[in-house]
Design a protein around this motif. Structure first.
Motif, PDB file in Angstrom:
ATOM      1  N   MET A 183       0.835  -1.192   0.000  1.00  0.00           N
ATOM      2  CA  MET A 183       0.000   0.000   0.000  1.00  0.00           C
ATOM      3  C   MET A 183       0.877   1.252   0.000  1.00  0.00           C
ATOM      4  N   CYS A 184       1.031   1.846  -1.174  1.00  0.00           N
ATOM      5  CA  CYS A 184       1.853   3.055  -1.299  1.00  0.00           C
ATOM      6  C   CYS A 184       0.983   4.296  -1.139  1.00  0.00           C
ATOM      7  N   TYR A 185       0.257   4.342  -0.047  1.00  0.00           N
ATOM      8  CA  TYR A 185      -0.564   5.507   0.278  1.00  0.00           C
ATOM      9  C   TYR A 185      -0.853   5.492   1.767  1.00  0.00           C
ATOM     10  N   SER A 186      -1.538   6.544   2.241  1.00  0.00           N
ATOM     11  CA  SER A 186      -1.730   6.740   3.685  1.00  0.00           C
ATOM     12  C   SER A 186      -0.373   6.722   4.383  1.00  0.00           C
ATOM     13  N   THR A 187       0.542   7.532   3.855  1.00  0.00           N
ATOM     14  CA  THR A 187       1.899   7.546   4.382  1.00  0.00           C
ATOM     15  C   THR A 187       1.997   8.215   5.747  1.00  0.00           C
ATOM     16  N   SER A 188       0.947   8.919   6.156  1.00  0.00           N
ATOM     17  CA  SER A 188       0.880   9.481   7.513  1.00  0.00           C
ATOM     18  C   SER A 188      -0.583   9.746   7.832  1.00  0.00           C
ATOM     19  N   SER A 189      -0.857  10.151   9.059  1.00  0.00           N
ATOM     20  CA  SER A 189      -2.236  10.410   9.462  1.00  0.00           C
ATOM     21  C   SER A 189      -2.684  11.778   8.944  1.00  0.00           C
ATOM     22  N   LYS A 196       2.925  17.992   5.288  1.00  0.00           N
ATOM     23  CA  LYS A 196       3.134  16.880   4.373  1.00  0.00           C
ATOM     24  C   LYS A 196       1.803  16.431   3.777  1.00  0.00           C
ATOM     25  N   ASN A 197       1.882  15.766   2.634  1.00  0.00           N
ATOM     26  CA  ASN A 197       0.703  15.160   2.022  1.00  0.00           C
ATOM     27  C   ASN A 197       0.526  13.783   2.656  1.00  0.00           C
ATOM     28  N   SER A 198      -0.543  13.599   3.406  1.00  0.00           N
ATOM     29  CA  SER A 198      -0.725  12.351   4.147  1.00  0.00           C
ATOM     30  C   SER A 198      -1.128  11.198   3.238  1.00  0.00           C
ATOM     31  N   ILE A 199      -1.595  11.493   2.026  1.00  0.00           N
ATOM     32  CA  ILE A 199      -1.955  10.413   1.095  1.00  0.00           C
ATOM     33  C   ILE A 199      -0.702   9.792   0.506  1.00  0.00           C
ATOM     34  N   LEU A 200       0.181  10.622  -0.025  1.00  0.00           N
ATOM     35  CA  LEU A 200       1.421  10.112  -0.607  1.00  0.00           C
ATOM     36  C   LEU A 200       2.523  11.151  -0.464  1.00  0.00           C
ATOM     37  N   ASP A 201       3.503  10.812   0.352  1.00  0.00           N
ATOM     38  CA  ASP A 201       4.683  11.644   0.539  1.00  0.00           C
ATOM     39  C   ASP A 201       5.862  10.882  -0.073  1.00  0.00           C
ATOM     40  N   LEU A 202       6.383  11.370  -1.188  1.00  0.00           N
ATOM     41  CA  LEU A 202       7.414  10.641  -1.918  1.00  0.00           C
ATOM     42  C   LEU A 202       8.696  10.462  -1.106  1.00  0.00           C
ATOM     43  N   THR A 203       9.073  11.483  -0.344  1.00  0.00           N
ATOM     44  CA  THR A 203      10.295  11.383   0.455  1.00  0.00           C
ATOM     45  C   THR A 203      10.166  10.265   1.480  1.00  0.00           C
ATOM     46  N   GLY A 229     -10.326  16.614   1.600  1.00  0.00           N
ATOM     47  CA  GLY A 229     -10.070  17.867   2.285  1.00  0.00           C
ATOM     48  C   GLY A 229     -10.051  17.617   3.781  1.00  0.00           C
ATOM     49  N   ILE A 230      -9.101  18.223   4.473  1.00  0.00           N
ATOM     50  CA  ILE A 230      -8.984  18.103   5.920  1.00  0.00           C
ATOM     51  C   ILE A 230      -9.456  19.413   6.533  1.00  0.00           C
ATOM     52  N   VAL A 231     -10.605  19.366   7.204  1.00  0.00           N
ATOM     53  CA  VAL A 231     -11.202  20.561   7.790  1.00  0.00           C
ATOM     54  C   VAL A 231     -10.720  20.711   9.224  1.00  0.00           C
ATOM     55  N   THR A 232     -10.259  21.905   9.573  1.00  0.00           N
ATOM     56  CA  THR A 232      -9.825  22.198  10.941  1.00  0.00           C
ATOM     57  C   THR A 232     -10.707  23.301  11.501  1.00  0.00           C
ATOM     58  N   ASN A 233     -11.335  23.032  12.652  1.00  0.00           N
ATOM     59  CA  ASN A 233     -12.215  24.040  13.251  1.00  0.00           C
ATOM     60  C   ASN A 233     -11.430  24.967  14.181  1.00  0.00           C
ATOM     61  N   LEU A 235     -11.138  24.970  17.289  1.00  0.00           N
ATOM     62  CA  LEU A 235     -10.507  24.283  18.423  1.00  0.00           C
ATOM     63  C   LEU A 235      -9.360  23.382  17.994  1.00  0.00           C
ATOM     64  N   GLY A 236      -9.076  23.393  16.702  1.00  0.00           N
ATOM     65  CA  GLY A 236      -7.988  22.569  16.203  1.00  0.00           C
ATOM     66  C   GLY A 236      -8.366  21.130  15.914  1.00  0.00           C
ATOM     67  N   LYS A 237      -9.667  20.811  15.974  1.00  0.00           N
ATOM     68  CA  LYS A 237     -10.118  19.456  15.674  1.00  0.00           C
ATOM     69  C   LYS A 237     -10.313  19.287  14.167  1.00  0.00           C
ATOM     70  N   HIS A 238     -10.097  18.041  13.697  1.00  0.00           N
ATOM     71  CA  HIS A 238     -10.090  17.786  12.258  1.00  0.00           C
ATOM     72  C   HIS A 238     -11.205  16.841  11.838  1.00  0.00           C
ATOM     73  N   LYS A 239     -11.680  17.042  10.606  1.00  0.00           N
ATOM     74  CA  LYS A 239     -12.592  16.115   9.951  1.00  0.00           C
ATOM     75  C   LYS A 239     -12.203  16.010   8.481  1.00  0.00           C
ATOM     76  N   LEU A 240     -12.554  14.868   7.879  1.00  0.00           N
ATOM     77  CA  LEU A 240     -12.251  14.652   6.471  1.00  0.00           C
ATOM     78  C   LEU A 240     -13.489  14.845   5.610  1.00  0.00           C
ATOM     79  N   ILE A 241     -13.303  15.480   4.466  1.00  0.00           N
ATOM     80  CA  ILE A 241     -14.336  15.558   3.435  1.00  0.00           C
ATOM     81  C   ILE A 241     -13.781  14.864   2.203  1.00  0.00           C
TER      82      ILE A 241
END
Length: 326
Positions: A183-189, A196-203, A229-233, A235-241
């Motif tokens: 799985m060459c994706y989801s390289t980070s949360s 960084k790009n959490s889907i694919l970070d080449l480095t 899209g990563i939404v930040t409110n 309070l610093g909380k995140h949600k994905l669209i």
């Protein structure tokens, strides 16, 4: 003169090298099995003879194990490819699991797969793929499950493989299967505060796969063709669209902060979610050039032909990768 001779010989040799071509296929990861005409066309023109289809997830709830997110099929929709069932199993499922429960889970997984295949009139390939992010502490139970599933189902069992499991193969162990899907994706949360790009970070990918050629199991390669899209409110909380692209935010409702960061200008519903003024949206996309660079890097590591499995078959994504999927 001798140096010049070898220099030109190298140029001639390099020019004769053919670009490696890899057959590609797809994952199907939506909850309802319903392919559009364009998706069916793309599937049919791909040369990999199967469609990797998520059937359900398995999770532990109390002392019980349950299938969740079970695939639905509301319309008559047949495919020419055989189906490889893909089952996602949470790592928590393996915590303090007994050998008796491992056998029970393997049997129930087999039964559920067969029931769904019969219900949907799927022609199954002789393969079941298990997707589970096992750890050092859960690997023994996970590996035992793979063996039990093979014994009970009489199928070829394959497993997904994450980048860190390649890098740390000595501590993470090697699953008892003949084939895996890297799985060459989801390289980070995506929920971390990172540029960084959490889907694919080449480095990161190249660092984790530095010794990929030494991995002892044959691999196919899973690559991402999705965005979010990563939404930040406030309070610093995140949600994905899901499925947002930068072009969706190039309008008066959003203020551009930088290349992939936008701020909501006014309170309203956007993309099926109510967002307040001042919320920030970080868009993560994977350009074709990054996928090609990933493939070229892996080609330097693996000396055998492999399939590319794109994640995943959905026209809202595939329409943006026409140079790769053709």
């Amino acid at each position: 003169m001798k140096h010049i001779y070898w220099f030109f010989l190298l140029i001639i040799f390099s020019s004769c090298q053919k670009e490696v071509q890899h057959d590609y296929g797809f994952y199907y990861w939506r909850s309802n099995f319903d392919l559009s005409k364009d998706e069916t066309r793309l599937l049919n023109q791909s040369k990999v003879p199967v469609l990797y289809t998520r059937f359900f997830d398995v999770q532990k709830k109390g002392n019980a194990y349950e299938a969740v997110g079970v695939l639905q099929k509301k319309h008559e929709n047949s495919v020419s490819k055989k189906i490889v069932p893909v089952i996602f199993i949470t790592n928590e499922t393996w915590y303090k699991i007994s050998k008796k429960d491992i056998t029970f889970l393997a049997q129930k997984t087999t039964d559920h797969i067969n029931n769904l295949a019969k219900k949907f009139d799927f022609k199954l390939e002789n393969e079941i793929q298990i997707d589970s992010d096992w750890t050092k502490s859960t690997k023994d139970d996970y590996f035992l499950f793979l063996n039990e599933l093979k014994r009970i189902s009489k199928k070829d069992i394959t497993s997904t493989l994450r980048l860190h499991q390649v890098r740390d193969k000595k501590t993470m162990g090697i699953p008892p299967v003949k084939k895996m899907y890297l799985m060459c994706y989801s390289t980070s949360s995506p929920l971390e505060n990172s540029d960084k790009n959490s889907i694919l970070d080449l480095t990161l990918l190249k660092a984790y796969l530095r010794d990929l050629e030494n991995y002892p199991v044959k691999l196919d390669i899973a690559l991402p063709i999705y965005s979010w899209g990563i939404v930040t409110n406030h309070l610093g909380k995140h949600k994905l669209i899901n499925a947002i692209k930068t072009s969706d935010l190039e309008n008066k409702n959003f203020e551009k902060i930088n290349d992939n960061m936008y701020k909501v200008v006014k309170d309203d519903f956007y993309f099926g979610m109510y967002l307040n003024k001042g919320f920030e949206i970080k868009v993560e996309e994977v350009p074709e050039s990054d996928i090609l660079e990933s493939i070229n890097f892996i080609d330097t590591k693996l000396n055998y032909p492999y399939h590319i499995i794109y994640y995943h078959l959905d026209n809202q994504f595939t329409q943006h990768y026409k140079n790769l999927i053709k």
